[in-house]
Design an enzyme around this catalytic site. Sequence first.
Site, PDB file in Angstrom:
ATOM      1  N   ASN A   1      34.386  32.115  47.767  1.00 41.79           N
ATOM      2  CA  ASN A   1      35.786  32.233  47.359  1.00 41.79           C
ATOM      3  C   ASN A   1      36.624  31.448  48.366  1.00 41.79           C
ATOM      4  OD1 ASN A   1      38.336  33.004  46.625  1.00 41.79           O
ATOM      5  ND2 ASN A   1      37.976  35.209  46.802  1.00 41.79           N
TER       6      ASN A   1
ATOM      7  N   ARG B   1      34.435  31.542  42.875  1.00 46.68           N
ATOM      8  CA  ARG B   1      35.527  32.270  42.228  1.00 46.68           C
ATOM      9  C   ARG B   1      36.698  31.303  42.052  1.00 46.68           C
ATOM     10  NH1 ARG B   1      39.369  37.107  44.478  1.00 46.68           N
ATOM     11  NH2 ARG B   1      40.488  37.336  42.528  1.00 46.68           N
TER      12      ARG B   1
ATOM     13  N   ARG C   1      54.252  42.463  45.998  1.00 48.38           N
ATOM     14  CA  ARG C   1      54.782  41.861  44.762  1.00 48.38           C
ATOM     15  C   ARG C   1      55.543  42.903  43.946  1.00 48.38           C
ATOM     16  NH1 ARG C   1      49.243  39.403  42.668  1.00 48.38           N
ATOM     17  NH2 ARG C   1      48.428  39.367  44.787  1.00 48.38           N
TER      18      ARG C   1
ATOM     19  N   GLU D   1      33.251  42.511  42.553  1.00 48.28           N
ATOM     20  CA  GLU D   1      33.575  41.198  41.988  1.00 48.28           C
ATOM     21  C   GLU D   1      32.521  40.171  42.385  1.00 48.28           C
ATOM     22  OE1 GLU D   1      37.684  41.957  43.512  1.00 48.28           O
ATOM     23  OE2 GLU D   1      38.245  40.698  41.824  1.00 48.28           O
TER      24      GLU D   1
END
Length: 393
Positions: free
Chosen positions: A9, A84, A232, A377
């Site tokens: 990643n 990824r 966020r 993941e």
Amino acid sequence: MNAPVLVINCGSSSIKYALIDSDPQAARLSGLAERLGSSEARLKGKNSDGESFTQPLPNAGHAEALNAILEHLEGRIPGAVGHRIVHGGEHFTQAALIDENVMAAIHSTAALAPLHNPANLAGISATQRVFPDLPQVAVFDTAFHQTLPPRAYRYALPEVLYTEHGIRRYGFHGTSHAYVSQRAGELSLRGAGGWLTAHLGNGCSTSAIWNNQSLDTSMGLTPLEGLVMGTRSGDVDPGLHAHLHRQLGWSLDEIDNVLNKQSGLLGLSGLTNDMREVEEQASAGHAGAQLALEVFCYRIAKSLAALSCALPTIDGVIFTGGIGENSPIVRRDVLALMPHFGFNIDQTTNEAMVRGKEGNISSTDNGPEVWVIPTDEEGRIAMETRHCVESAQ
Ligand code: ADP
């Protein structure tokens, strides 16, 4: 393919890696090269005996870091590399063996993920130089949500914005939602059925999954839509940008920065983006932390309730991600806001289900189930990489 898969990643200044065997019992080697391109660059990781190591890599770039990672694989040679990739646009409904066309398609989607896709591409190029003979596979965060029907993915905007500019809802965290819903289908007597998933980490999203297909999800064109997250905002009034610009004179970049980096748990609490600290301060009576926790849970419940419209029946809800896996308080408070759905949890089991435990925390066999499933993941990326390489052979 029996050889392990190297999962990569790549960020702009970091590389997360994991070496994953086809045998799920085999030890994983994993680590993180960070601050690449600076004098403080270093590689941190774990050996197969579980011991941690840190290796300084002053001024190393991606290629030097990959070479250092190679030296920590303890002689185990990967058979493929799985990358990824954040955004696959509408090009990719599943993992893809990387060739020039795939690289070009990822590049053409960079406008939708300007911080991530270029870094992912640089990572692929560096990996190709270090491992020229290995097949490389791109696994996309967006691909699992390509089964969304138009009613879920279209914004009510002029059509040309969709047809010419790709403005639509894509959804993210696809590998996590796919993994936990498939796992619930294996563990629960209900099977694949209808599952609501809540991935709650630094980024947070929900999804409605029917028969292993994503039918709706809370994130949209970008990973800013939907739930309250660490920093966020999640959903705000679309009129907010114009209002802040007109009233405060803020530029688009300033607004973007506030919504992505200074909002969410951090903005509401005025303290921190870290849920552990929010919970501690809330129980100590801090009003901002209490409000942050309340808004966070309310928005998850509201999102799950809204997503239930996508499913013919609801077999259960699944909590995952750092918060979903470790916070009995969040799980309890979210479900307390949804009494009409018939979720019933056993509080003792709920409180015990932390630190990587997997299980059903429902108190009865009636009604929809409630599962805590640690996400994987990297394992999912390794599995998809393996399938992709095998089906190309
Ligand atoms: P990322 O999205 O970066 O992978 P994680 O999935 O690791 O992040 O989730 C990080 C979040 O999980 C942080 O808000 C952290 O506070 C929260 N978290 C971790 N452990 C606990 C815990 N025991 N209780 C509550 N929240 C926790």
